[in-house]
Design an enzyme around this catalytic site. Structure first.
Site, PDB file in Angstrom:
ATOM      1  N   LYS A  93      18.890   1.895  28.443  1.00  0.00           N
ATOM      2  CA  LYS A  93      19.977   1.653  27.497  1.00  0.00           C
ATOM      3  C   LYS A  93      19.996   2.791  26.502  1.00  0.00           C
ATOM      4  CE  LYS A  93      23.099  -0.885  25.448  1.00  0.00           C
ATOM      5  NZ  LYS A  93      24.086   0.179  25.688  1.00  0.00           N
ATOM      6  N   GLN A 114      14.900   6.897  21.954  1.00  0.00           N
ATOM      7  CA  GLN A 114      15.573   5.633  22.267  1.00  0.00           C
ATOM      8  C   GLN A 114      14.590   4.590  22.797  1.00  0.00           C
ATOM      9  OE1 GLN A 114      19.297   5.873  22.085  1.00  0.00           O
ATOM     10  NE2 GLN A 114      19.070   3.671  21.829  1.00  0.00           N
ATOM     11  N   LYS A 117      12.950   3.130  19.752  1.00  0.00           N
ATOM     12  CA  LYS A 117      13.948   2.408  18.967  1.00  0.00           C
ATOM     13  C   LYS A 117      14.297   1.067  19.618  1.00  0.00           C
ATOM     14  CE  LYS A 117      17.338   5.026  17.988  1.00  0.00           C
ATOM     15  NZ  LYS A 117      18.571   5.780  17.784  1.00  0.00           N
ATOM     16  N   LYS A 129      19.553   8.112  27.876  1.00  0.00           N
ATOM     17  CA  LYS A 129      20.585   8.836  27.112  1.00  0.00           C
ATOM     18  C   LYS A 129      21.324   9.734  28.084  1.00  0.00           C
ATOM     19  CE  LYS A 129      22.108   9.367  22.858  1.00  0.00           C
ATOM     20  NZ  LYS A 129      22.143   8.436  21.718  1.00  0.00           N
ATOM     21  N   GLY A 168      28.252   4.581  23.275  1.00  0.00           N
ATOM     22  CA  GLY A 168      28.780   5.789  22.620  1.00  0.00           C
ATOM     23  C   GLY A 168      27.717   6.558  21.861  1.00  0.00           C
ATOM     24  N   ASP A 169      28.057   7.733  21.421  1.00  0.00           N
ATOM     25  CA  ASP A 169      27.243   8.560  20.527  1.00  0.00           C
ATOM     26  C   ASP A 169      28.220   9.601  19.978  1.00  0.00           C
ATOM     27  OD1 ASP A 169      24.303   9.155  19.682  1.00  0.00           O
ATOM     28  OD2 ASP A 169      25.019  11.119  20.261  1.00  0.00           O
ATOM     29  N   THR A 212      25.625   0.444  13.436  1.00  0.00           N
ATOM     30  CA  THR A 212      24.635   1.469  13.079  1.00  0.00           C
ATOM     31  C   THR A 212      24.690   1.754  11.581  1.00  0.00           C
ATOM     32  OG1 THR A 212      24.962   2.415  15.266  1.00  0.00           O
ATOM     33  CG2 THR A 212      23.741   3.753  13.694  1.00  0.00           C
ATOM     34  N   ASN A 243      31.476   7.673  13.081  1.00  0.00           N
ATOM     35  CA  ASN A 243      31.238   6.235  13.139  1.00  0.00           C
ATOM     36  C   ASN A 243      30.128   5.794  12.183  1.00  0.00           C
ATOM     37  OD1 ASN A 243      29.265   4.128  14.619  1.00  0.00           O
ATOM     38  ND2 ASN A 243      31.389   3.518  14.879  1.00  0.00           N
ATOM     39  N   SER A 382      24.433  -3.594  20.495  1.00  0.00           N
ATOM     40  CA  SER A 382      24.757  -3.368  21.911  1.00  0.00           C
ATOM     41  C   SER A 382      24.008  -4.393  22.764  1.00  0.00           C
ATOM     42  CB  SER A 382      24.334  -1.955  22.343  1.00  0.00           C
ATOM     43  OG  SER A 382      25.355  -1.037  22.048  1.00  0.00           O
TER      44      SER A 382
END
Ligand code: NDP
Length: 449
Positions: A93, A114, A117, A129, A168-169, A212, A243, A382
């Site tokens: 993820k 990630q 996290k 990622k 997204g990123d 976020t 964002n 998410s």
């Protein structure tokens, strides 16, 4: 101490030999190694298992050609990637980044971070990622759509709702997720929760766009609460205007803090009177609909200043929230922030502070939250979007926001558990060890795979 430094150095030179020319990845690995290896050597269950060495090796790396036709009917070629880093505690993820700077080193650093996290969120998600060196800036909607369709035409065979779930990123927002989802659905002939950050009418979760930015402010508030303080009345400087920056600003306004700056890659705006809800709404219109530069803000609000090609770190504040990109805040910026009275830094972006900036914060007792803890709210929601997709149900805004708050508070508690010493909390150490323990335990249980 000398022996410990030697062990860490040996480990890093072994990793660096295999990952030449990957400075961002090595930066992320170094930060983890420096805090986690001293812990591993004190724990019989982990010592000698080469767990960290296994964690720095991605389970799978996919790189592919993305050919597409622009509006002038010229053929363009970009490179696409997906890094499937670790699936010990759940399916891969992590987001997709579309930016010209994207390369293997940047995506591997992001995928590695990630893993930790996602473990911190307490939800069952592994780490990954991906992205492309495609630049959505200046492209028409149909160009972005054609690119996304071509990108997904290769990526679809590597992902799935129980396998790998991108989101997204930078450069990938609601528009791009829509085009990517549409193409996946068409290729697989199935409607599933394969991407998160979806629109509300087709499987999205309330609060995901905000998560976020809200999460980072919730985390900062937890750090302040722990010291008997709060966000109320604080002067805040924020970088970025995408964002994460937009919703961090919204939550600061909610908590009665005063946001003085926002930025983009062309410079920053400084509004001494503070960016209130109406002004933030205008910024959202500029960035999300008109897609123009942030300097436009000063046309409508002429009392504000625009500083071209500069970052906001020399503005006096109590709290700094870097929300743009990696390594955007260096040692000199950190010294300037500290000199101007800033005592709290929460990372909204991934790895925005350079290692010597972090060193300054820690040395000077600044409350400093690394992104893998403070910006985990996005991936947490998410995870909640995935749960709602599986349930075929939608939770209300208050329910999702409540869960987000609880998760950010739990992450804070984990950091305190593993990062506390006599009279201080080292959030870097706390986040790294807490994330490591969860993934390492699962890896040990699953054998050498
Ligand atoms: P967006 O694309 O929405 O916004 C990115 C912002 O950062 C823009 O203002 C952009 O300016 C600025 N920026 C990007 N690259 C640079 C650069 N090289 N120099 C200066 N400014 C730059 O992205 P997000 O807000 O989603 O992401 C921002 C950060 O937060 C990233 O580090 C991302 O990895 C991290 N993050 C995002 C999450 C999410 O849920 N979206 C979750 C967790 C972390 P310009 O428009 O001029 O390029």
């Amino acid at each position: 101490m000398i022996e410990m430094n030697k062990i860490i150095k040996q480990f890093l030179s072994q990793v660096s030999e295999k990952n030449q020319n990957e400075p961002e990845f090595m930066q992320a690995v170094t930060e983890v190694a420096e805090t986690v290896i001293p812990y591993i050597v004190t724990q019989d269950i982990y010592y000698g298992q080469n767990i960290l060495l296994r964690m720095v090796e991605p389970e799978r790396v996919v790189s592919f050609r993305v050919a597409w036709i622009d509006d002038k009917e010229e053929i363009q070629v970009n490179r696409g990637y997906r890094i499937e880093m670790n699936s010990a505690i759940g399916p891969y993820k992590g987001g997709l980044r579309f930016h010209p700077s994207v390369n293997l080193s940047i995506l591997k650093f992001l995928a590695f971070e990630q893993v930790f996290k996602n473990a911190l969120t307490t939800l069952p998600m592994g780490g990954g990622k991906g992205g492309s060196d495609f630049d959505p800036k200046g492209k028409s909607d149909t160009e972005v759509m054609r690119f996304c369709q071509s990108f997904m035409t290769e990526l679809f065979r590597h992902i799935g709702p129980n396998k790998d779930i991108p989101a997204g990123d930078i450069g990938v927002g609601g528009r791009e997720i829509g085009y990517l989802f549409g193409q996946y659905k068409r290729l697989k002939n199935e409607f599933s929760g394969v991407l998160t950050g979806k629109g509300m009418s087709w499987g999205g979760s309330l609060i995901r766009p905000e998560a976020t930015g809200y999460g980072v402010v919730y985390f900062i508030n937890e750090m302040l609460k722990n010291k008997g303080r709060s966000m109320k009345g604080k002067k805040v400087i924020i970088s970025g205007s995408g964002n994460v920056a937009q919703y961090a600003t919204e939550k600061c306004i909610d908590m009665e803090a005063k946001v003085l700056t926002l930025s983009d890659s062309s410079g920053f705006i400084y509004d001494k009177d503070g960016i209130d809800s109406e002004k933030l709404h205008y910024i959202m219109e500029l960035k999300n609909e008109k897609r123009v530069r942030i300097s436009e803000y000063t046309r409508k609000y002429p009392k504000a200043e625009f500083h071209p090609n500069k970052s906001p770190w020399n503005i006096k504040c109590d709290v700094a929230i870097p929300c743009a990109t990696q390594n955007e805040l260096d040692k000199e910026d950190a010294i300037s922030l500290i000199k101007n009275g800033c005592n709290t830094v929460g990372e909204g972006a991934n790895m925005p502070c350079t290692p010597d900036a972090v060193e300054q914060f820690i040395k000077n007792n600044v409350l400093y939250a690394p992104g893998k803890a403070s910006n985990a709210g996005g991936v947490a929601v998410s995870g909640l979007e995935m749960a709602q997709n599986s349930l075929r149900y939608t939770w209300t805004r208050d329910v999702v926001d409540g869960k987000l708050k609880e998760i950010m508070s739990d992450i804070h508690t984990s950091c305190v558990k593993y990062g506390s010493s006599k009279d201080e909390i080292n959030y870097v150490k706390g986040a790294n060890i807490a994330g490591f323990v969860k993934v390492a335990d699962a890896m040990l249980a699953q054998g050498v795979v």
